[in-house]
Design a protein around this motif. Structure first.
Motif, PDB file in Angstrom:
ATOM      1  N   PHE A 100       3.871   5.527 -14.947  1.00  0.00           N
ATOM      2  CA  PHE A 100       3.180   6.377 -15.922  1.00  0.00           C
ATOM      3  C   PHE A 100       4.130   7.422 -16.502  1.00  0.00           C
ATOM      4  CE2 PHE A 100       0.964  10.299 -16.922  1.00  0.00           C
ATOM      5  CZ  PHE A 100      -0.017   9.873 -17.790  1.00  0.00           C
ATOM      6  N   LEU A 101       4.914   8.070 -15.647  1.00  0.00           N
ATOM      7  CA  LEU A 101       5.843   9.097 -16.120  1.00  0.00           C
ATOM      8  C   LEU A 101       6.892   8.503 -17.055  1.00  0.00           C
ATOM      9  CD1 LEU A 101       6.389  11.109 -12.809  1.00  0.00           C
ATOM     10  CD2 LEU A 101       5.024  11.790 -14.798  1.00  0.00           C
ATOM     11  N   LEU A 102       7.371   7.317 -16.759  1.00  0.00           N
ATOM     12  CA  LEU A 102       8.368   6.675 -17.624  1.00  0.00           C
ATOM     13  C   LEU A 102       7.782   6.314 -18.987  1.00  0.00           C
ATOM     14  CD1 LEU A 102      10.125   4.324 -15.037  1.00  0.00           C
ATOM     15  CD2 LEU A 102      11.099   6.345 -16.127  1.00  0.00           C
ATOM     16  N   ALA A 103       6.471   6.047 -19.028  1.00  0.00           N
ATOM     17  CA  ALA A 103       5.841   5.642 -20.287  1.00  0.00           C
ATOM     18  C   ALA A 103       5.341   6.827 -21.107  1.00  0.00           C
ATOM     19  CB  ALA A 103       4.670   4.692 -19.995  1.00  0.00           C
ATOM     20  N   PHE A 104       4.870   7.896 -20.438  1.00  0.00           N
ATOM     21  CA  PHE A 104       4.185   8.965 -21.154  1.00  0.00           C
ATOM     22  C   PHE A 104       4.992  10.262 -21.266  1.00  0.00           C
ATOM     23  CE2 PHE A 104       0.534   6.301 -20.818  1.00  0.00           C
ATOM     24  CZ  PHE A 104      -0.383   6.765 -21.751  1.00  0.00           C
ATOM     25  N   THR A 105       6.083  10.371 -20.560  1.00  0.00           N
ATOM     26  CA  THR A 105       6.843  11.623 -20.596  1.00  0.00           C
ATOM     27  C   THR A 105       8.289  11.348 -20.978  1.00  0.00           C
ATOM     28  OG1 THR A 105       7.421  11.506 -18.247  1.00  0.00           O
ATOM     29  CG2 THR A 105       5.360  12.613 -18.811  1.00  0.00           C
ATOM     30  N   ARG A 106       8.995  12.415 -21.259  1.00  0.00           N
ATOM     31  CA  ARG A 106      10.424  12.339 -21.551  1.00  0.00           C
ATOM     32  C   ARG A 106      11.148  13.329 -20.645  1.00  0.00           C
ATOM     33  NH1 ARG A 106       8.828   8.513 -23.283  1.00  0.00           N
ATOM     34  NH2 ARG A 106       8.857   7.636 -25.403  1.00  0.00           N
ATOM     35  N   PHE A 107      12.185  12.871 -19.971  1.00  0.00           N
ATOM     36  CA  PHE A 107      12.942  13.754 -19.086  1.00  0.00           C
ATOM     37  C   PHE A 107      14.393  13.295 -19.049  1.00  0.00           C
ATOM     38  CE2 PHE A 107      10.914  10.406 -16.578  1.00  0.00           C
ATOM     39  CZ  PHE A 107      11.977   9.871 -15.872  1.00  0.00           C
ATOM     40  N   PRO A 108      15.304  14.190 -18.689  1.00  0.00           N
ATOM     41  CA  PRO A 108      16.724  13.819 -18.642  1.00  0.00           C
ATOM     42  C   PRO A 108      16.966  12.683 -17.643  1.00  0.00           C
ATOM     43  CG  PRO A 108      16.461  16.203 -18.520  1.00  0.00           C
ATOM     44  CD  PRO A 108      15.087  15.615 -18.394  1.00  0.00           C
ATOM     45  N   GLY A 109      17.737  11.694 -18.049  1.00  0.00           N
ATOM     46  CA  GLY A 109      18.044  10.569 -17.173  1.00  0.00           C
ATOM     47  C   GLY A 109      16.996   9.485 -17.164  1.00  0.00           C
ATOM     48  N   GLN A 110      15.997   9.580 -18.072  1.00  0.00           N
ATOM     49  CA  GLN A 110      14.927   8.583 -18.095  1.00  0.00           C
ATOM     50  C   GLN A 110      15.472   7.181 -18.375  1.00  0.00           C
ATOM     51  OE1 GLN A 110      11.974   9.281 -21.086  1.00  0.00           O
ATOM     52  NE2 GLN A 110      10.482   7.934 -20.157  1.00  0.00           N
ATOM     53  N   LEU A 157       0.819  -1.211   0.000  1.00  0.00           N
ATOM     54  CA  LEU A 157       0.000   0.000   0.000  1.00  0.00           C
ATOM     55  C   LEU A 157       0.854   1.265   0.000  1.00  0.00           C
ATOM     56  CD1 LEU A 157      -2.836  -1.062   2.475  1.00  0.00           C
ATOM     57  CD2 LEU A 157      -2.982  -0.844  -0.014  1.00  0.00           C
ATOM     58  N   ILE A 158       1.980   1.227   0.711  1.00  0.00           N
ATOM     59  CA  ILE A 158       2.846   2.403   0.755  1.00  0.00           C
ATOM     60  C   ILE A 158       3.487   2.678  -0.597  1.00  0.00           C
ATOM     61  CG2 ILE A 158       4.983   3.335   1.767  1.00  0.00           C
ATOM     62  CD1 ILE A 158       4.237   1.816   4.343  1.00  0.00           C
ATOM     63  N   THR A 159       3.862   1.618  -1.310  1.00  0.00           N
ATOM     64  CA  THR A 159       4.566   1.787  -2.590  1.00  0.00           C
ATOM     65  C   THR A 159       3.625   1.877  -3.790  1.00  0.00           C
ATOM     66  OG1 THR A 159       4.792  -0.624  -2.763  1.00  0.00           O
ATOM     67  CG2 THR A 159       6.639   0.587  -1.816  1.00  0.00           C
ATOM     68  N   LEU A 160       2.351   1.537  -3.619  1.00  0.00           N
ATOM     69  CA  LEU A 160       1.453   1.380  -4.766  1.00  0.00           C
ATOM     70  C   LEU A 160       1.336   2.646  -5.619  1.00  0.00           C
ATOM     71  CD1 LEU A 160      -0.557  -0.382  -6.307  1.00  0.00           C
ATOM     72  CD2 LEU A 160      -2.336   0.370  -4.718  1.00  0.00           C
ATOM     73  N   ILE A 161       0.840   3.737  -5.049  1.00  0.00           N
ATOM     74  CA  ILE A 161       0.581   4.941  -5.831  1.00  0.00           C
ATOM     75  C   ILE A 161       1.869   5.562  -6.372  1.00  0.00           C
ATOM     76  CG2 ILE A 161      -0.332   7.294  -5.739  1.00  0.00           C
ATOM     77  CD1 ILE A 161      -2.528   6.275  -3.907  1.00  0.00           C
ATOM     78  N   PRO A 162       2.923   5.761  -5.554  1.00  0.00           N
ATOM     79  CA  PRO A 162       4.154   6.320  -6.119  1.00  0.00           C
ATOM     80  C   PRO A 162       4.734   5.479  -7.252  1.00  0.00           C
ATOM     81  CG  PRO A 162       4.226   6.395  -3.722  1.00  0.00           C
ATOM     82  CD  PRO A 162       3.038   5.577  -4.084  1.00  0.00           C
ATOM     83  N   SER A 163       4.661   4.162  -7.133  1.00  0.00           N
ATOM     84  CA  SER A 163       5.230   3.289  -8.165  1.00  0.00           C
ATOM     85  C   SER A 163       4.437   3.382  -9.466  1.00  0.00           C
ATOM     86  CB  SER A 163       5.255   1.842  -7.671  1.00  0.00           C
ATOM     87  OG  SER A 163       6.098   1.699  -6.554  1.00  0.00           O
ATOM     88  N   ILE A 164       3.104   3.408  -9.372  1.00  0.00           N
ATOM     89  CA  ILE A 164       2.285   3.506 -10.576  1.00  0.00           C
ATOM     90  C   ILE A 164       2.466   4.871 -11.238  1.00  0.00           C
ATOM     91  CG2 ILE A 164      -0.106   3.629 -11.401  1.00  0.00           C
ATOM     92  CD1 ILE A 164      -0.809   1.393  -9.506  1.00  0.00           C
ATOM     93  N   VAL A 165       2.560   5.921 -10.435  1.00  0.00           N
ATOM     94  CA  VAL A 165       2.802   7.252 -10.993  1.00  0.00           C
ATOM     95  C   VAL A 165       4.144   7.299 -11.719  1.00  0.00           C
ATOM     96  CG1 VAL A 165       3.225   9.672 -10.416  1.00  0.00           C
ATOM     97  CG2 VAL A 165       1.298   8.463  -9.379  1.00  0.00           C
ATOM     98  N   LEU A 166       5.177   6.725 -11.119  1.00  0.00           N
ATOM     99  CA  LEU A 166       6.487   6.706 -11.773  1.00  0.00           C
ATOM    100  C   LEU A 166       6.446   5.871 -13.041  1.00  0.00           C
ATOM    101  CD1 LEU A 166       9.415   7.493 -11.876  1.00  0.00           C
ATOM    102  CD2 LEU A 166       9.951   5.654 -10.262  1.00  0.00           C
TER     103      LEU A 166
END
Length: 235
Positions: free
Chosen positions: A50-60, A39-48
């Protein structure tokens, strides 16, 4: 099947259905620790993911490869890392979480998060990017658009949750090193099975193994039900 094994299985069921305090203490510790870590890791992990799949950022690329590397590290190595961090001379030694349930939760979070991130990233990568663009165009907030995508991908995301939970609820190495297998405190199902088998107490080991087997059947039944419900109806 020999009569001896039938007797052991009968004893195992008796331990479960008689609500044996030792057995159910082990089960409660195991589920309390693993569910807390999930439960502690669920939301942060899914958000990350999502960011890895839908966005582009330095160091991805580095983050993606780091997640994949952590996903494949044996749990006993993660347990060693967590032990070094939580030991008295470690970076978080002042917390005094070594050989506690809090320490076990930290170790299982380190095991759970990479699996959740990698599998959710794979699920989001398979999604149609136009759905995200449509939601944003229609005025949905960032979180609202993420929620819509998550609803569309509920089956693969649930698969990620189930895989992550089952990986931590069945792991032995990290729990043994961080928890210390203390009775009624940090003894969970996998460490208890290892201990009781080494002592020759197969009845209790079988009883705890049955709990994991039933859990696996229930989770797979749930997943199969959702898969069936997500299929388009034929006309």
């Amino acid at each position: 099947m020999s009569e001896g094994w039938l007797t052991l299985i009968q004893q195992a069921f008796r331990l479960l259905f008689s609500l044996d305090p030792d057995v159910w203490s082990i089960i409660s510790v195991s589920f309390a620790v693993s569910l807390s870590a999930l439960l502690i890791t669920l939301i942060p992990s899914i958000v990350l993911g999502f960011l890895l799949a839908f966005t582009r950022f330095p160091g991805q690329w580095i983050v993606t490869n780091l997640v994949q590397t952590l996903q494949s590290i044996p749990t006993v190595v993660i347990g060693l890392l967590a032990y070094l961090l939580l030991t008295r001379n470690g970076a978080f030694g002042d917390l005094r979480w070594l050989f506690t349930q809090q320490g076990m939760i930290v170790g299982q979070m380190m095991i759970c998060a990479p699996v959740l991130i990698a599998m959710s990233q794979a699920a989001f990568t398979s999604a149609d990017k136009r759905a995200w663009e449509t939601c944003r165009t229609m005025g949905a907030s960032w979180l609202g658009a993420v929620w819509v995508i998550c609803r569309e991908l509920r089956v693969p995301l649930l698969m990620a949750v189930i895989a992550s939970f089952y990986r931590i609820v069945t792991e032995v190495g990290c729990s043994m090193m961080i928890g210390g297998n203390i009775q009624h405190v940090t003894r969970n199902i996998p460490t208890a099975i290892a201990l009781e088998t080494s002592k020759g107490d197969f009845a209790q080991a079988i009883a705890l193994g049955l709990v994991l087997l039933i859990l696996s059947l229930l989770l797979n039944f749930l997943l199969g039900t959702l898969r069936g419900g997500s299929r388009p109806r034929s006309h």
